[in-house]
Design a protein around this motif. Structure first.
Motif, PDB file in Angstrom:
ATOM      1  N   PRO A 150      -6.707   7.584 -10.282  1.00 47.37           N
ATOM      2  CA  PRO A 150      -6.301   8.407 -11.427  1.00 47.37           C
ATOM      3  C   PRO A 150      -6.085   9.884 -11.095  1.00 47.37           C
ATOM      4  CG  PRO A 150      -8.627   7.885 -11.576  1.00 47.37           C
ATOM      5  CD  PRO A 150      -8.092   7.148 -10.377  1.00 47.37           C
ATOM      6  N   ALA A 151      -6.254  10.277  -9.836  1.00 46.49           N
ATOM      7  CA  ALA A 151      -5.967  11.661  -9.461  1.00 46.49           C
ATOM      8  C   ALA A 151      -4.504  11.963  -9.791  1.00 46.49           C
ATOM      9  CB  ALA A 151      -6.239  11.871  -7.970  1.00 46.49           C
ATOM     10  N   SER A 152      -4.219  13.190 -10.136  1.00 44.28           N
ATOM     11  CA  SER A 152      -2.879  13.568 -10.635  1.00 44.28           C
ATOM     12  C   SER A 152      -1.746  13.100  -9.729  1.00 44.28           C
ATOM     13  CB  SER A 152      -2.799  15.079 -10.817  1.00 44.28           C
ATOM     14  OG  SER A 152      -3.718  15.492 -11.795  1.00 44.28           O
TER      15      SER A 152
ATOM     16  N   GLY B 125      -9.911  27.706  -6.661  1.00 44.59           N
ATOM     17  CA  GLY B 125     -10.572  27.252  -7.877  1.00 44.59           C
ATOM     18  C   GLY B 125     -10.045  25.938  -8.438  1.00 44.59           C
ATOM     19  N   GLN B 126      -8.997  25.397  -7.840  1.00 45.95           N
ATOM     20  CA  GLN B 126      -8.436  24.131  -8.337  1.00 45.95           C
ATOM     21  C   GLN B 126      -9.152  22.957  -7.681  1.00 45.95           C
ATOM     22  OE1 GLN B 126      -4.427  23.172  -7.064  1.00 45.95           O
ATOM     23  NE2 GLN B 126      -4.015  22.070  -8.967  1.00 45.95           N
ATOM     24  N   ASP B 127      -9.501  21.989  -8.476  1.00 50.20           N
ATOM     25  CA  ASP B 127     -10.116  20.768  -7.971  1.00 50.20           C
ATOM     26  C   ASP B 127      -9.051  19.930  -7.272  1.00 50.20           C
ATOM     27  OD1 ASP B 127     -11.494  18.384  -7.571  1.00 50.20           O
ATOM     28  OD2 ASP B 127     -12.406  18.398  -9.552  1.00 50.20           O
ATOM     29  N   ASP B 128      -9.394  19.381  -6.119  1.00 50.16           N
ATOM     30  CA  ASP B 128      -8.454  18.533  -5.363  1.00 50.16           C
ATOM     31  C   ASP B 128      -7.922  17.392  -6.224  1.00 50.16           C
ATOM     32  OD1 ASP B 128      -7.254  17.560  -2.734  1.00 50.16           O
ATOM     33  OD2 ASP B 128      -8.485  15.839  -3.321  1.00 50.16           O
ATOM     34  N   TYR B 129      -8.745  16.864  -7.082  1.00 53.73           N
ATOM     35  CA  TYR B 129      -8.387  15.749  -7.969  1.00 53.73           C
ATOM     36  C   TYR B 129      -7.175  16.093  -8.839  1.00 53.73           C
ATOM     37  CZ  TYR B 129      -9.452  11.936 -11.302  1.00 53.73           C
ATOM     38  OH  TYR B 129      -9.413  10.812 -12.085  1.00 53.73           O
TER      39      TYR B 129
ATOM     40  N   ILE C 143       0.862  -1.174   0.000  1.00 47.74           N
ATOM     41  CA  ILE C 143       0.000   0.000   0.000  1.00 47.74           C
ATOM     42  C   ILE C 143       0.901   1.228   0.000  1.00 47.74           C
ATOM     43  CG2 ILE C 143      -1.816   1.252   1.207  1.00 47.74           C
ATOM     44  CD1 ILE C 143      -2.495  -1.413   2.646  1.00 47.74           C
ATOM     45  N   VAL C 144       0.661   2.140  -0.940  1.00 49.14           N
ATOM     46  CA  VAL C 144       1.465   3.357  -1.064  1.00 49.14           C
ATOM     47  C   VAL C 144       0.523   4.551  -1.037  1.00 49.14           C
ATOM     48  CG1 VAL C 144       3.050   4.661  -2.537  1.00 49.14           C
ATOM     49  CG2 VAL C 144       3.196   2.158  -2.466  1.00 49.14           C
ATOM     50  N   ARG C 145       0.805   5.499  -0.159  1.00 47.35           N
ATOM     51  CA  ARG C 145       0.071   6.764  -0.190  1.00 47.35           C
ATOM     52  C   ARG C 145       0.868   7.736  -1.042  1.00 47.35           C
ATOM     53  NH1 ARG C 145      -1.367  11.107   4.533  1.00 47.35           N
ATOM     54  NH2 ARG C 145      -2.607  12.461   3.190  1.00 47.35           N
ATOM     55  N   HIS C 146       0.161   8.510  -1.854  1.00 45.14           N
ATOM     56  CA  HIS C 146       0.843   9.505  -2.682  1.00 45.14           C
ATOM     57  C   HIS C 146       1.750  10.372  -1.810  1.00 45.14           C
ATOM     58  CE1 HIS C 146      -1.525  12.901  -1.198  1.00 45.14           C
ATOM     59  NE2 HIS C 146      -2.577  12.093  -1.254  1.00 45.14           N
ATOM     60  N   ALA C 147       2.771  10.915  -2.426  1.00 45.50           N
ATOM     61  CA  ALA C 147       3.716  11.776  -1.723  1.00 45.50           C
ATOM     62  C   ALA C 147       3.116  13.171  -1.526  1.00 45.50           C
ATOM     63  CB  ALA C 147       5.024  11.830  -2.498  1.00 45.50           C
ATOM     64  N   GLN C 148       3.912  14.070  -0.946  1.00 46.52           N
ATOM     65  CA  GLN C 148       3.473  15.434  -0.628  1.00 46.52           C
ATOM     66  C   GLN C 148       2.891  16.120  -1.859  1.00 46.52           C
ATOM     67  OE1 GLN C 148       3.560  17.084   2.464  1.00 46.52           O
ATOM     68  NE2 GLN C 148       2.361  18.588   1.354  1.00 46.52           N
ATOM     69  N   LYS C 149       1.710  16.717  -1.677  1.00 44.36           N
ATOM     70  CA  LYS C 149       1.047  17.404  -2.786  1.00 44.36           C
ATOM     71  C   LYS C 149       1.264  18.904  -2.691  1.00 44.36           C
ATOM     72  CE  LYS C 149      -3.120  17.109  -0.049  1.00 44.36           C
ATOM     73  NZ  LYS C 149      -4.388  16.454   0.158  1.00 44.36           N
ATOM     74  N   GLU C 150       1.030  19.575  -3.826  1.00 46.63           N
ATOM     75  CA  GLU C 150       1.138  21.032  -3.851  1.00 46.63           C
ATOM     76  C   GLU C 150       0.032  21.636  -3.004  1.00 46.63           C
ATOM     77  OE1 GLU C 150       0.985  22.099  -8.017  1.00 46.63           O
ATOM     78  OE2 GLU C 150       3.170  22.099  -8.119  1.00 46.63           O
TER      79      GLU C 150
ATOM     80  N   LEU D 260       1.874  16.573  -7.335  1.00 46.23           N
ATOM     81  CA  LEU D 260       2.893  16.413  -6.308  1.00 46.23           C
ATOM     82  C   LEU D 260       3.712  17.692  -6.250  1.00 46.23           C
ATOM     83  CD1 LEU D 260       4.296  12.821  -7.024  1.00 46.23           C
ATOM     84  CD2 LEU D 260       2.719  13.503  -5.216  1.00 46.23           C
ATOM     85  N   SER D 261       4.134  18.071  -5.063  1.00 42.15           N
ATOM     86  CA  SER D 261       5.034  19.209  -4.911  1.00 42.15           C
ATOM     87  C   SER D 261       6.425  18.763  -5.353  1.00 42.15           C
ATOM     88  CB  SER D 261       5.068  19.664  -3.449  1.00 42.15           C
ATOM     89  OG  SER D 261       5.684  18.667  -2.654  1.00 42.15           O
ATOM     90  N   PRO D 262       7.349  19.697  -5.601  1.00 38.48           N
ATOM     91  CA  PRO D 262       8.725  19.279  -5.910  1.00 38.48           C
ATOM     92  C   PRO D 262       9.314  18.385  -4.811  1.00 38.48           C
ATOM     93  CG  PRO D 262       8.426  21.585  -6.468  1.00 38.48           C
ATOM     94  CD  PRO D 262       7.172  21.143  -5.744  1.00 38.48           C
ATOM     95  N   GLU D 263       9.018  18.700  -3.550  1.00 39.26           N
ATOM     96  CA  GLU D 263       9.482  17.868  -2.447  1.00 39.26           C
ATOM     97  C   GLU D 263       8.835  16.493  -2.498  1.00 39.26           C
ATOM     98  OE1 GLU D 263       7.909  20.862  -1.958  1.00 39.26           O
ATOM     99  OE2 GLU D 263       9.638  22.138  -1.525  1.00 39.26           O
ATOM    100  N   GLY D 264       7.569  16.467  -2.882  1.00 40.25           N
ATOM    101  CA  GLY D 264       6.845  15.209  -2.996  1.00 40.25           C
ATOM    102  C   GLY D 264       7.420  14.321  -4.085  1.00 40.25           C
TER     103      GLY D 264
END
Length: 161
Positions: A55-57, A18-22, A6-13, A26-30
């Motif tokens: 399929p989220a970014s 107005g941006q959809d969470d979907y 099981i892998v959780r996505h890394a750090q997000k921006e 990933l942030s550069p650090e992520g």
């Protein structure tokens, strides 16, 4: 024996107005953290027969980083159910996997992954961004996975590095 990673996505921006969470990337650090976690995972030479991701970014990118590190040449299965999933939907997704797959890497989101870890192995922490959990199931079919035949092998997070 079935093996689930099981892998959780890394750090997000940070969220933009107005941006959809979907669509949050990933942030550069992520990206850097995901590469490190993927390389650590790949260095263990563990088999991965299937990669399934939301399929989220940010999850798709995390899955791609792991696929590259693992030299995984098959298609990453993107499953819309994994975005905002309830634990029963995660379990159903895993249970309906073909039994020719012995090891699966599942890339998703919280709070779903924490709930899954609690359900399967009684995990007592929050599943951290970028973390990887390995669970073995003492059964021959994904339909038979349950907490009674699940064994936590390891949990590794960027925070513990």
């Amino acid at each position: 024996m079935k093996k689930l990673y099981i892998v959780r996505h890394a750090q997000k921006e940070d969220e933009l107005i107005g941006q959809d969470d979907y669509d949050r990337q990933l942030s550069p650090e992520g990206i850097e953290s995901a590469k490190i976690m993927a390389q650590n995972f790949a260095s263990k030479n563990l088999p991965v027969d299937l990669i399934v991701a939301s399929p989220a970014s940010r999850t798709k990118k995390t899955a791609e980083i792991f696929a590259e590190a693992l030299k995984y040449k098959k298609t990453i299965m993107l499953n819309e159910v994994l975005y905002m999933a309830f634990v029963n939907e995660l379990l159903e997704t895993i249970s309906y996997t073909f039994d020719t797959v012995d090891s699966m890497l599942l890339v998703g989101h919280n709070p779903s992954l924490t709930a899954l870890a609690i359900t399967l192995v009684g995990f007592k922490e929050k599943f951290q961004m970028g973390a990887v959990m390995e669970i073995d199931f003492d059964c021959d079919s994904w339909i038979d996975i349950c907490k009674e035949n699940a064994k936590l092998i390891c949990y590794d997070s960027p925070i513990s590095k």
